[in-house]
Design a protein around this motif. Sequence first.
Motif, short mmCIF file in Angstrom:
data_model
loop_
_atom_site.label_atom_id
_atom_site.label_comp_id
_atom_site.label_asym_id
_atom_site.label_seq_id
_atom_site.Cartn_x
_atom_site.Cartn_y
_atom_site.Cartn_z
N PRO A 79 0.69 -1.35 -0.06
CA PRO A 79 0.28 -0.45 -0.17
C PRO A 79 0.92 1.21 -0.16
CG PRO A 79 -0.62 -2.19 1.59
CD PRO A 79 0.42 -2.07 1.19
N GLU A 80 -0.08 2.48 -0.44
CA GLU A 80 1.43 3.63 -0.30
C GLU A 80 0.88 4.38 0.54
OE1 GLU A 80 1.54 7.36 -3.96
OE2 GLU A 80 -0.22 6.27 -3.44
N LEU A 81 1.94 4.54 1.20
CA LEU A 81 1.94 5.68 2.65
C LEU A 81 2.09 7.07 2.15
CD1 LEU A 81 1.25 5.14 5.50
CD2 LEU A 81 4.58 5.14 5.44
N LEU A 82 1.71 8.04 2.86
CA LEU A 82 1.41 9.21 2.51
C LEU A 82 2.22 9.65 4.15
CD1 LEU A 82 -1.11 10.03 0.29
CD2 LEU A 82 0.53 10.01 -0.37
N VAL A 83 2.59 10.66 4.06
CA VAL A 83 2.97 10.84 5.54
C VAL A 83 2.69 12.44 5.48
CG1 VAL A 83 5.25 11.63 7.14
CG2 VAL A 83 5.14 9.88 5.90
N ALA A 84 1.76 13.07 6.16
CA ALA A 84 0.98 14.33 6.21
C ALA A 84 2.36 15.03 7.19
CB ALA A 84 -0.48 14.16 6.31
N ALA A 85 2.89 15.78 6.45
CA ALA A 85 4.08 16.55 7.18
C ALA A 85 3.71 18.25 6.98
CB ALA A 85 5.25 16.52 7.39
N PRO A 86 4.02 18.87 8.27
CA PRO A 86 4.43 20.14 8.33
C PRO A 86 5.58 20.77 7.44
CG PRO A 86 3.79 19.85 10.54
CD PRO A 86 3.73 18.58 9.62
N ARG A 87 6.86 20.04 7.71
CA ARG A 87 8.28 20.65 7.23
C ARG A 87 8.18 19.51 5.70
NH1 ARG A 87 12.62 22.44 10.96
NH2 ARG A 87 13.32 22.62 8.72
N PRO A 88 8.07 19.10 4.60
CA PRO A 88 8.35 18.10 4.16
C PRO A 88 9.86 17.57 4.07
CG PRO A 88 6.90 19.31 3.01
CD PRO A 88 6.98 19.93 4.22
N ASP A 89 10.42 19.03 3.90
CA ASP A 89 12.00 18.06 3.60
C ASP A 89 12.92 17.33 4.70
OD1 ASP A 89 11.26 21.00 5.37
OD2 ASP A 89 13.06 20.70 5.94
N GLU A 90 12.03 17.57 6.14
CA GLU A 90 12.55 16.91 7.30
C GLU A 90 12.35 14.89 6.61
OE1 GLU A 90 9.95 17.53 10.85
OE2 GLU A 90 11.34 19.42 11.12
N PHE A 91 11.60 14.78 5.28
CA PHE A 91 11.59 13.65 4.96
C PHE A 91 12.85 12.82 3.55
CE2 PHE A 91 8.30 14.12 7.81
CZ PHE A 91 8.50 13.11 8.42
N GLY A 92 13.28 14.05 3.85
CA GLY A 92 14.02 14.34 2.37
C GLY A 92 14.32 12.59 2.53
N PHE A 93 15.43 12.13 3.36
CA PHE A 93 16.58 10.63 3.41
C PHE A 93 15.20 10.11 2.56
CE2 PHE A 93 13.85 10.91 6.79
CZ PHE A 93 12.68 9.48 6.90
N LEU A 94 14.18 9.57 2.42
CA LEU A 94 12.92 9.04 1.99
C LEU A 94 13.38 8.55 0.54
CD1 LEU A 94 9.88 9.17 3.11
CD2 LEU A 94 11.02 7.55 3.51
N GLY A 95 13.89 9.50 -0.27
CA GLY A 95 13.72 10.16 -1.73
C GLY A 95 12.97 9.19 -2.39
N ALA A 96 13.02 9.12 -3.82
CA ALA A 96 11.93 9.03 -4.84
C ALA A 96 12.07 7.22 -5.22
CB ALA A 96 12.26 9.54 -5.81
#
Length: 368
Positions: free
Chosen positions: A36-53
């Motif tokens: 399943p696709e997981l969408l992380v709802a975050a005020p600062r998306p840049d903090e999850f940059g470690f996930l990559g594409a």
Amino acid sequence: MRILLPALQPSTPRTGVANYIRELARAWNGFGPDAPELLVAAPRPDEFGFLGAGGRVRVSPVGVLGPGAAGRIAALHLRIPERARAVGADVILSPNFISPVFSRTATAVVVQDLAFVHSASTIPILRRMYYHALVRNSIRRSSVVLVATRAMAEEVADFEPSVASRIRIAPLGVSSAHLATVPDPVKSPQGGFLCVGTLEPRKNLARVVSAHGRLCRRFHDFPNLRLVGGEGWGRRMLADVLDGHPDAQKVVRLGYLTDEELAVEYRQAAALVFCSLYEGFGLPIVEAMQHGCPVLCSRGTALAEVAADAAILVDPRESGEIEQAMLRLSEDTELRSLLARAGRQRAREFTWERCARITMDALRNLAA
């Protein structure tokens, strides 16, 4: 299937819930295309940059509605339901007790602990009132209730019997990246005893500091006590105990540390002293074990379930037991080595990949 995971907790200092969100997302991102696709709802998306594409996790920006806890609470109940509808989420996975009150989307909730019930005096009164007002209803409305230990599963079932059949146990984890690379440690008591956690009453630091003080009176060269953690509430009790310590300079307050700095502390410490009055899991004891750090923790709690036979267990309300266990660890090199080896082996049973897989399967069954 699409799952929305609110990530509203502040990233600095990172709380246990914020760490849970990051590591769950990191593990989930490595699943194959059928996940399943997981969408992380975050005020600062840049903090999850470690996930990559290219993985199974995407970050969806969401704003909070004001500063501090009040703004995060308002965002949970107002912004998160809006975001779930906008992205077509099938379920909202709330990582911290409470799901959005106004959500029309199905909900699942992670119950990290029930401290406001079982250790109420250690929770600030306003937070306790908020939990009492909403947690039971949140659990009752959730299609899946996730906990980290069997002890917590039993507590939740006692707290709200109607959800007993919906509880799933998904133990937390530690990063597997360092398990194969951390060398077998040679522990010295002069590395000091380590306490990790927010400086607040539930962590029972007053009794630990008191026990350490009595040992310093008996042995002038007794190792230091090193406290890692951000400032919490109820600091006056700890301050009073520090005032009575025979050598307060031997209690070193390190404040909040980065993951890298904390790893160094674990590797150098003679032992972790984690004698909390109450925990739903106790991630620091697994982190310590991962790094070959012997563990002293509380029996009669979820900590005993997590530690199994790879730690020394004491009654957290008996400072005399804490004192004797610390003395034993300071004197017995063979015991420290035995616990270090047993802990490293025990830590291998706890991975974020396993936690994410159990969570995913529970939510996938919900969709089915």
